[in-house]
Design an enzyme around this catalytic site. Sequence first.
Site, PDB file in Angstrom:
ATOM      1  N   ASN A  74       0.805  -1.238   0.000  1.00 21.79           N
ATOM      2  CA  ASN A  74       0.000   0.000   0.000  1.00 21.79           C
ATOM      3  C   ASN A  74       0.832   1.279   0.000  1.00 21.79           C
ATOM      4  O   ASN A  74       0.478   2.255  -0.657  1.00 21.79           O
ATOM      5  CB  ASN A  74      -0.992  -0.018   1.164  1.00 21.79           C
TER       6      ASN A  74
ATOM      7  N   GLU B 294       3.421  -5.508  12.314  1.00 22.64           N
ATOM      8  CA  GLU B 294       2.481  -4.393  12.114  1.00 22.64           C
ATOM      9  C   GLU B 294       1.382  -4.916  11.207  1.00 22.64           C
ATOM     10  O   GLU B 294       1.622  -5.165  10.025  1.00 22.64           O
ATOM     11  CB  GLU B 294       3.189  -3.204  11.456  1.00 22.64           C
TER      12      GLU B 294
ATOM     13  N   CYS C  63      -3.189   1.568   6.262  1.00 22.44           N
ATOM     14  CA  CYS C  63      -3.595   0.826   7.465  1.00 22.44           C
ATOM     15  C   CYS C  63      -4.210   1.763   8.502  1.00 22.44           C
ATOM     16  O   CYS C  63      -4.934   1.322   9.381  1.00 22.44           O
ATOM     17  CB  CYS C  63      -2.395   0.097   8.054  1.00 22.44           C
TER      18      CYS C  63
ATOM     19  N   GLU D  86       6.964   0.266  16.196  1.00 21.46           N
ATOM     20  CA  GLU D  86       8.032   0.825  15.362  1.00 21.46           C
ATOM     21  C   GLU D  86       8.193   2.293  15.747  1.00 21.46           C
ATOM     22  O   GLU D  86       7.532   2.779  16.646  1.00 21.46           O
ATOM     23  CB  GLU D  86       7.659   0.676  13.883  1.00 21.46           C
TER      24      GLU D  86
HETATM   25  P1  NDP Z   1       0.071  -9.511   3.084  1.00 22.28           P
HETATM   26  O1  NDP Z   1       0.048  -9.987   4.487  1.00 22.28           O
HETATM   27  O2  NDP Z   1      -0.650 -10.288   2.073  1.00 22.28           O
HETATM   28  O3  NDP Z   1       1.559  -9.360   2.558  1.00 22.28           O
HETATM   29  C1  NDP Z   1       2.536  -8.583   3.222  1.00 22.28           C
HETATM   30  C2  NDP Z   1       3.914  -9.072   2.814  1.00 22.28           C
HETATM   31  O4  NDP Z   1       4.105 -10.389   3.298  1.00 22.28           O
HETATM   32  C3  NDP Z   1       4.111  -9.151   1.301  1.00 22.28           C
HETATM   33  O5  NDP Z   1       5.437  -8.821   0.978  1.00 22.28           O
HETATM   34  C4  NDP Z   1       3.819 -10.603   1.040  1.00 22.28           C
HETATM   35  O6  NDP Z   1       4.374 -11.041  -0.171  1.00 22.28           O
HETATM   36  C5  NDP Z   1       4.478 -11.246   2.241  1.00 22.28           C
HETATM   37  N1  NDP Z   1       4.038 -12.600   2.550  1.00 22.28           N
HETATM   38  C6  NDP Z   1       2.878 -13.214   2.230  1.00 22.28           C
HETATM   39  N2  NDP Z   1       2.892 -14.508   2.661  1.00 22.28           N
HETATM   40  C7  NDP Z   1       4.077 -14.704   3.290  1.00 22.28           C
HETATM   41  C8  NDP Z   1       4.700 -15.817   3.939  1.00 22.28           C
HETATM   42  N3  NDP Z   1       4.118 -16.999   4.038  1.00 22.28           N
HETATM   43  N4  NDP Z   1       5.920 -15.639   4.465  1.00 22.28           N
HETATM   44  C9  NDP Z   1       6.543 -14.457   4.378  1.00 22.28           C
HETATM   45  N5  NDP Z   1       6.037 -13.379   3.753  1.00 22.28           N
HETATM   46  C10 NDP Z   1       4.811 -13.484   3.218  1.00 22.28           C
HETATM   47  O7  NDP Z   1      -0.463  -8.010   3.156  1.00 22.28           O
HETATM   48  P2  NDP Z   1      -0.758  -7.035   1.931  1.00 22.28           P
HETATM   49  O8  NDP Z   1       0.484  -6.877   1.111  1.00 22.28           O
HETATM   50  O9  NDP Z   1      -2.024  -7.478   1.282  1.00 22.28           O
HETATM   51  O10 NDP Z   1      -0.976  -5.645   2.686  1.00 22.28           O
HETATM   52  C11 NDP Z   1      -2.175  -5.234   3.203  1.00 22.28           C
HETATM   53  C12 NDP Z   1      -2.229  -5.459   4.694  1.00 22.28           C
HETATM   54  O11 NDP Z   1      -1.167  -4.779   5.335  1.00 22.28           O
HETATM   55  C13 NDP Z   1      -3.483  -4.916   5.332  1.00 22.28           C
HETATM   56  O12 NDP Z   1      -4.000  -5.860   6.234  1.00 22.28           O
HETATM   57  C14 NDP Z   1      -3.005  -3.703   6.075  1.00 22.28           C
HETATM   58  O13 NDP Z   1      -3.791  -3.342   7.194  1.00 22.28           O
HETATM   59  C15 NDP Z   1      -1.644  -4.110   6.490  1.00 22.28           C
HETATM   60  N6  NDP Z   1      -0.821  -2.957   6.800  1.00 22.28           N
HETATM   61  C16 NDP Z   1      -0.505  -2.702   8.106  1.00 22.28           C
HETATM   62  C17 NDP Z   1       0.232  -1.580   8.442  1.00 22.28           C
HETATM   63  C18 NDP Z   1       0.619  -1.303   9.865  1.00 22.28           C
HETATM   64  O14 NDP Z   1       1.516  -0.491  10.072  1.00 22.28           O
HETATM   65  N7  NDP Z   1       0.011  -1.928  10.854  1.00 22.28           N
HETATM   66  C19 NDP Z   1       0.673  -0.629   7.422  1.00 22.28           C
HETATM   67  C20 NDP Z   1       0.282  -1.003   6.082  1.00 22.28           C
HETATM   68  C21 NDP Z   1      -0.437  -2.124   5.791  1.00 22.28           C
HETATM   69  P3  NDP Z   1       3.505 -10.985  -1.525  1.00 22.28           P
HETATM   70  O15 NDP Z   1       2.904  -9.653  -1.653  1.00 22.28           O
HETATM   71  O16 NDP Z   1       4.527 -11.249  -2.549  1.00 22.28           O
HETATM   72  O17 NDP Z   1       2.496 -12.079  -1.363  1.00 22.28           O
END
Ligand code: NDP
Length: 482
Positions: A150, A248, A282, A461
């Site tokens: 995002n 996070e 988020c 963080e």
């Molecule tokens: P995901 O959890 O789908 O993915 C996050 C990252 O994790 C990506 O790089 C993804 O790779 C990777 N990933 C997925 N599966 C695995 C695994 N088994 N092992 C290791 N890494 C893995 O989240 P999104 O990318 O869809 O992001 C949206 C989410 O992030 C929302 O829920 C949002 O709320 C949260 N978010 C939270 C924030 C905070 O500060 N609390 C800030 C911003 C977003 P790939 O994309 O290649 O699958």
Amino acid sequence: MKKILNYINGELVEPASGQYLDNFDPSRGTVYSKIPQSEFQDVEMATKAAEKAFPEWSAKTAKERSKIMLKVADLIEENLEKLAHAESLDNGKPYKLAKAVDIPRARDNFAFFATAILHDEAPFYNMGTSGFNYTLRQPIGVVGCISPWNLPLYLFSWKIAPALASGNCVVAKPSEVTPMTAFLLSEICIEAGMPAGVLNIVHGLGPGAGQAIIDHPKIKAISFTGGTKTGEHIARIAGPKFKKLSLELGGKNPNIIFADCDFDKAVKTSVTSSFANQGQICLCGSRIFVERSIYDKFKTAFVERVKGLKVGPPEENDSRMGALVSKDHLEKVMGYIELAKEEGGSIIHGGNKVELEGEYSNGYFLEPTVIEGLKYDCRTNQEEIFGPVVTLTPFDTEEEVLMMANSTQYGLASTVWTENLNKAHRVAGLVESGIVWINCWLVRDLRTLFGGMKSSGVGREGGYEALHFFTEAKNICFQYDH
Ligand code: NDP
């Protein structure tokens, strides 16, 4: 077609498998570049490079590390427009937003942590004539950083910068959905003279490259931002290996609007906090609770303002909303709009795909959507949608709104709107979220703690908290020999 490469041991390299994934431009719905499909072998190479680089990097003085990181910050600034165009194309967000927020913040992340290490302190406990203790904070070694799509470069650098500044070497994976600016960052690091192996960027899918990072026995800490389900999975793998974990995760943030608020500011800011970055931050407020006596007035003013948000091509200056990040995500968000209808909600604005013309006719555009008439505990009001969809709900008392605001599994951020100082701080103390903004939203000071409670995460963080996460603290005790 542009080919993204991994950044391992100071060089841009092809994935070991030779396989590539498609990278989509979400505003046109077309493939515009290729992403390495990295797997265990690539992560293994990156980890070996990081291990090799660690003794020298961790032995550098804070000033020496700071100098290299500040060079990275300067180069991000010099490449502001190029990076902002790349971010906008890759993610679908308005170029204007990427230029004003994402890229400057990525620059600030490097500059902030590069200078913070010059001012860090450690506790010292004097035991008088018998001796003393002090805390020695040492870098962990090789650490893993995994980030979402995002705010691609913004969140990627928010992890990498404190990890590097603390003296660690990093194996990082950006989201496969938005890898472009992380790739451009590797080029910048080479130009900045970052020593080989200090930062390694491995592109690929979560279950492939991501999984290899969390599994790797030599990677001692994981800093992850993403969905709660993925966080749960990572904790399950990393927990028994006793890796340090910073998670996070998702949110379902409440905006609490009391009748005695600064009405115009509350409406204007709530529209921004609902739909900035297509609602894909988020920290976006997705449940707006409004005190009943101003509910109708607020609803009318809110919807009126939402009507003025232009959904359009990300490159156009007056587009306030661009495309959602992917076809899958668009379908997921639209599925929630259908669910809201089934749950008895009324769509009072939006709810449909936006069909643009010409080259953008296959883009993933969605109207900003406002829903009312839902129970606070229905799925639409409990589950994270992460798109341009908000619900409006009236409330009568402070007690009731706190009960509704705190009813979800999440606890990331919230806003409280009132001109009553006592009420503002009382409610801020009682709302279950890691961050509370009173009469504002997304006002950030990088020294402050950042993170969520409940299912929104583990750890914090920001500021020294982030720097300290990437260290092992050691107490050293000395007794005088009398
Ligand atoms: P995901 O959890 O789908 O993915 C996050 C990252 O994790 C990506 O790089 C993804 O790779 C990777 N990933 C997925 N599966 C695995 C695994 N088994 N092992 C290791 N890494 C893995 O989240 P999104 O990318 O869809 O992001 C949206 C989410 O992030 C929302 O829920 C949002 O709320 C949260 N978010 C939270 C924030 C905070 O500060 N609390 C800030 C911003 C977003 P790939 O994309 O290649 O699958």
